[in-house]
Design a protein around this motif. Structure first.
Motif, PDB file in Angstrom:
ATOM      1  N   ARG A  76       0.870  -1.175   0.000  1.00 26.96           N
ATOM      2  CA  ARG A  76       0.000   0.000   0.000  1.00 26.96           C
ATOM      3  C   ARG A  76       0.904   1.221   0.000  1.00 26.96           C
ATOM      4  O   ARG A  76       1.750   1.375   0.873  1.00 26.96           O
ATOM      5  N   VAL A  77       0.740   2.069  -0.993  1.00 23.01           N
ATOM      6  CA  VAL A  77       1.602   3.236  -1.176  1.00 23.01           C
ATOM      7  C   VAL A  77       0.800   4.493  -0.879  1.00 23.01           C
ATOM      8  O   VAL A  77      -0.295   4.683  -1.413  1.00 23.01           O
ATOM      9  N   GLY A  78       1.349   5.347  -0.026  1.00 22.08           N
ATOM     10  CA  GLY A  78       0.691   6.602   0.337  1.00 22.08           C
ATOM     11  C   GLY A  78       0.729   7.606  -0.795  1.00 22.08           C
ATOM     12  O   GLY A  78       1.107   7.307  -1.918  1.00 22.08           O
ATOM     13  N   ARG A  79       0.362   8.823  -0.463  1.00 23.21           N
ATOM     14  CA  ARG A  79       0.316   9.876  -1.483  1.00 23.21           C
ATOM     15  C   ARG A  79       1.723  10.208  -1.978  1.00 23.21           C
ATOM     16  O   ARG A  79       2.625  10.463  -1.194  1.00 23.21           O
ATOM     17  N   ALA A  80       1.834  10.199  -3.303  1.00 22.75           N
ATOM     18  CA  ALA A  80       3.109  10.518  -3.948  1.00 22.75           C
ATOM     19  C   ALA A  80       2.792  11.056  -5.332  1.00 22.75           C
ATOM     20  O   ALA A  80       1.666  10.902  -5.829  1.00 22.75           O
ATOM     21  N   ASP A  81       3.775  11.656  -5.949  1.00 24.44           N
ATOM     22  CA  ASP A  81       3.598  12.179  -7.297  1.00 24.44           C
ATOM     23  C   ASP A  81       3.167  11.059  -8.231  1.00 24.44           C
ATOM     24  O   ASP A  81       3.838  10.034  -8.359  1.00 24.44           O
ATOM     25  N   TYR A  82       2.025  11.250  -8.870  1.00 30.22           N
ATOM     26  CA  TYR A  82       1.420  10.230  -9.729  1.00 30.22           C
ATOM     27  C   TYR A  82       2.406   9.723 -10.785  1.00 30.22           C
ATOM     28  O   TYR A  82       2.603   8.519 -10.949  1.00 30.22           O
ATOM     29  N   ASP A  83       3.028  10.648 -11.514  1.00 33.27           N
ATOM     30  CA  ASP A  83       3.928  10.259 -12.606  1.00 33.27           C
ATOM     31  C   ASP A  83       5.135   9.485 -12.103  1.00 33.27           C
ATOM     32  O   ASP A  83       5.607   8.561 -12.774  1.00 33.27           O
ATOM     33  N   LEU A  84       5.634   9.851 -10.915  1.00 36.51           N
ATOM     34  CA  LEU A  84       6.775   9.114 -10.351  1.00 36.51           C
ATOM     35  C   LEU A  84       6.386   7.676 -10.012  1.00 36.51           C
ATOM     36  O   LEU A  84       7.153   6.741 -10.267  1.00 36.51           O
ATOM     37  N   VAL A  85       5.198   7.506  -9.446  1.00 32.27           N
ATOM     38  CA  VAL A  85       4.751   6.151  -9.104  1.00 32.27           C
ATOM     39  C   VAL A  85       4.539   5.334 -10.376  1.00 32.27           C
ATOM     40  O   VAL A  85       4.994   4.176 -10.460  1.00 32.27           O
ATOM     41  N   VAL A  86       3.899   5.919 -11.369  1.00 34.12           N
ATOM     42  CA  VAL A  86       3.671   5.202 -12.626  1.00 34.12           C
ATOM     43  C   VAL A  86       4.994   4.774 -13.239  1.00 34.12           C
ATOM     44  O   VAL A  86       5.159   3.629 -13.670  1.00 34.12           O
ATOM     45  N   GLU A  94       8.710  -6.745 -11.020  1.00 33.26           N
ATOM     46  CA  GLU A  94       8.091  -7.532  -9.956  1.00 33.26           C
ATOM     47  C   GLU A  94       6.641  -7.120  -9.690  1.00 33.26           C
ATOM     48  O   GLU A  94       5.896  -7.860  -9.047  1.00 33.26           O
ATOM     49  N   CYS A  95       6.236  -5.941 -10.174  1.00 35.96           N
ATOM     50  CA  CYS A  95       4.850  -5.489 -10.007  1.00 35.96           C
ATOM     51  C   CYS A  95       3.961  -6.286 -10.954  1.00 35.96           C
ATOM     52  O   CYS A  95       4.064  -6.164 -12.171  1.00 35.96           O
ATOM     53  N   VAL A  96       3.106  -7.084 -10.372  1.00 36.89           N
ATOM     54  CA  VAL A  96       2.180  -7.899 -11.152  1.00 36.89           C
ATOM     55  C   VAL A  96       0.940  -7.086 -11.492  1.00 36.89           C
ATOM     56  O   VAL A  96       0.435  -7.139 -12.608  1.00 36.89           O
ATOM     57  N   ASN A  97       0.426  -6.345 -10.524  1.00 39.40           N
ATOM     58  CA  ASN A  97      -0.739  -5.488 -10.705  1.00 39.40           C
ATOM     59  C   ASN A  97      -0.507  -4.197  -9.938  1.00 39.40           C
ATOM     60  O   ASN A  97       0.125  -4.214  -8.876  1.00 39.40           O
ATOM     61  N   ALA A  98      -1.018  -3.105 -10.464  1.00 41.91           N
ATOM     62  CA  ALA A  98      -0.903  -1.805  -9.798  1.00 41.91           C
ATOM     63  C   ALA A  98      -2.208  -1.045  -9.992  1.00 41.91           C
ATOM     64  O   ALA A  98      -2.711  -0.941 -11.110  1.00 41.91           O
ATOM     65  N   TYR A  99      -2.756  -0.560  -8.887  1.00 43.33           N
ATOM     66  CA  TYR A  99      -4.038   0.143  -8.918  1.00 43.33           C
ATOM     67  C   TYR A  99      -3.907   1.493  -8.230  1.00 43.33           C
ATOM     68  O   TYR A  99      -3.460   1.562  -7.091  1.00 43.33           O
ATOM     69  N   ASN A 100      -4.308   2.553  -8.927  1.00 47.99           N
ATOM     70  CA  ASN A 100      -4.432   3.874  -8.326  1.00 47.99           C
ATOM     71  C   ASN A 100      -5.813   3.899  -7.676  1.00 47.99           C
ATOM     72  O   ASN A 100      -6.811   3.666  -8.346  1.00 47.99           O
ATOM     73  N   LYS A 125      12.316   0.557  -2.941  1.00 49.48           N
ATOM     74  CA  LYS A 125      12.138   1.483  -4.078  1.00 49.48           C
ATOM     75  C   LYS A 125      10.944   2.409  -3.852  1.00 49.48           C
ATOM     76  O   LYS A 125      10.985   3.581  -4.186  1.00 49.48           O
ATOM     77  N   PHE A 126       9.862   1.846  -3.308  1.00 50.54           N
ATOM     78  CA  PHE A 126       8.644   2.631  -3.110  1.00 50.54           C
ATOM     79  C   PHE A 126       8.690   3.432  -1.816  1.00 50.54           C
ATOM     80  O   PHE A 126       8.090   4.502  -1.732  1.00 50.54           O
ATOM     81  N   CYS A 127       9.419   2.941  -0.820  1.00 46.73           N
ATOM     82  CA  CYS A 127       9.571   3.668   0.453  1.00 46.73           C
ATOM     83  C   CYS A 127      10.277   5.007   0.242  1.00 46.73           C
ATOM     84  O   CYS A 127      10.061   5.944   1.012  1.00 46.73           O
ATOM     85  N   ILE A 128      11.113   5.084  -0.752  1.00 45.00           N
ATOM     86  CA  ILE A 128      11.835   6.323  -1.037  1.00 45.00           C
ATOM     87  C   ILE A 128      10.851   7.428  -1.430  1.00 45.00           C
ATOM     88  O   ILE A 128      11.066   8.601  -1.135  1.00 45.00           O
ATOM     89  N   LEU A 129       9.737   7.051  -2.082  1.00 42.46           N
ATOM     90  CA  LEU A 129       8.754   8.038  -2.535  1.00 42.46           C
ATOM     91  C   LEU A 129       7.845   8.543  -1.427  1.00 42.46           C
ATOM     92  O   LEU A 129       7.510   9.720  -1.373  1.00 42.46           O
ATOM     93  N   THR A 130       7.392   7.626  -0.558  1.00 43.37           N
ATOM     94  CA  THR A 130       6.378   7.967   0.430  1.00 43.37           C
ATOM     95  C   THR A 130       6.244   6.813   1.423  1.00 43.37           C
ATOM     96  O   THR A 130       6.952   5.820   1.327  1.00 43.37           O
ATOM     97  N   GLU A 131       5.274   6.955   2.323  1.00 41.56           N
ATOM     98  CA  GLU A 131       5.002   5.878   3.271  1.00 41.56           C
ATOM     99  C   GLU A 131       4.420   4.673   2.546  1.00 41.56           C
ATOM    100  O   GLU A 131       3.653   4.817   1.602  1.00 41.56           O
ATOM    101  N   THR A 132       4.794   3.491   3.010  1.00 41.59           N
ATOM    102  CA  THR A 132       4.236   2.260   2.466  1.00 41.59           C
ATOM    103  C   THR A 132       3.883   1.321   3.608  1.00 41.59           C
ATOM    104  O   THR A 132       4.357   1.486   4.731  1.00 41.59           O
ATOM    105  N   ALA A 133       3.055   0.352   3.306  1.00 43.71           N
ATOM    106  CA  ALA A 133       2.757  -0.743   4.224  1.00 43.71           C
ATOM    107  C   ALA A 133       2.696  -1.995   3.370  1.00 43.71           C
ATOM    108  O   ALA A 133       2.085  -1.996   2.298  1.00 43.71           O
ATOM    109  N   THR A 134       3.335  -3.048   3.829  1.00 42.20           N
ATOM    110  CA  THR A 134       3.442  -4.264   3.037  1.00 42.20           C
ATOM    111  C   THR A 134       2.834  -5.440   3.778  1.00 42.20           C
ATOM    112  O   THR A 134       3.046  -5.606   4.974  1.00 42.20           O
TER     113      THR A 134
END
Length: 144
Positions: A76-86, A94-100, A125-134
């Motif tokens: 679960r990825v918190g708020r981050a710049d949309y284009d950076l996450v994409v 390794e990303c099988v599915n990704a949902y905004n 990689k995703f923690c660098i952008l924002t908060e995550t929970a795995t």
């Protein structure tokens, strides 16, 4: 903004969709037998479902565990710049599915990794952008 109308599906169409979701490699003759229609009739219905966009493609389902990717997880990825996450999702095989999504999180990602250190590398990689929970997926109750 105009929204297309949903096509009206009858019992045959619904059954065709169910059969193709269970086995997209069925021949039209076998599909026709299963839904009690002739091969030409079922072929015409499938073509109409494809043209209407109801059937958007056919694909092979791959068992990632058999390829060595024994750990699947949800990030679960918190708020981050949309284009950076994409961009990061696109650069992370390794990303099988990704949902905004809406809500507290901005993204829900499903990943497949080989082991815990691989999991850590991907999550970092995703923690660098924002908060995550795995969360590691233990047993899928239903997948489609």
């Amino acid at each position: 903004m105009d929204f297309p109308l949903n096509p009206v599906l009858d019992a045959h169409d619904t059954r065709i969709l169910a059969e193709l979701q269970a086995d997209a490699r069925l021949t039209m003759a076998e599909l026709g037998r299963r839904v009690h229609l002739s091969q030409p009739a079922v072929t015409e219905r499938v073509k109409k479902l494809e043209a209407a966009g109801v059937i958007s493609g056919y694909r092979a389902t791959v068992n990632l565990g058999k390829l060595g990717y024994g750990i699947r997880a949800i990030i679960r990825v918190g708020r981050a710049d949309y284009d950076l996450v994409v961009k990061l999702v696109q650069d992370t095989p390794e990303c099988v599915n990704a949902y905004n999504v809406t809500g507290e999180d901005s993204w829900i990602l499903e990943i497949a990794v080989i082991d815990v250190s691989h999991l850590d590398a991907v999550v970092t990689k995703f923690c660098i952008l924002t908060e995550t929970a795995t969360s590691i997926i233990l047993n899928p109750a239903r997948e489609h």
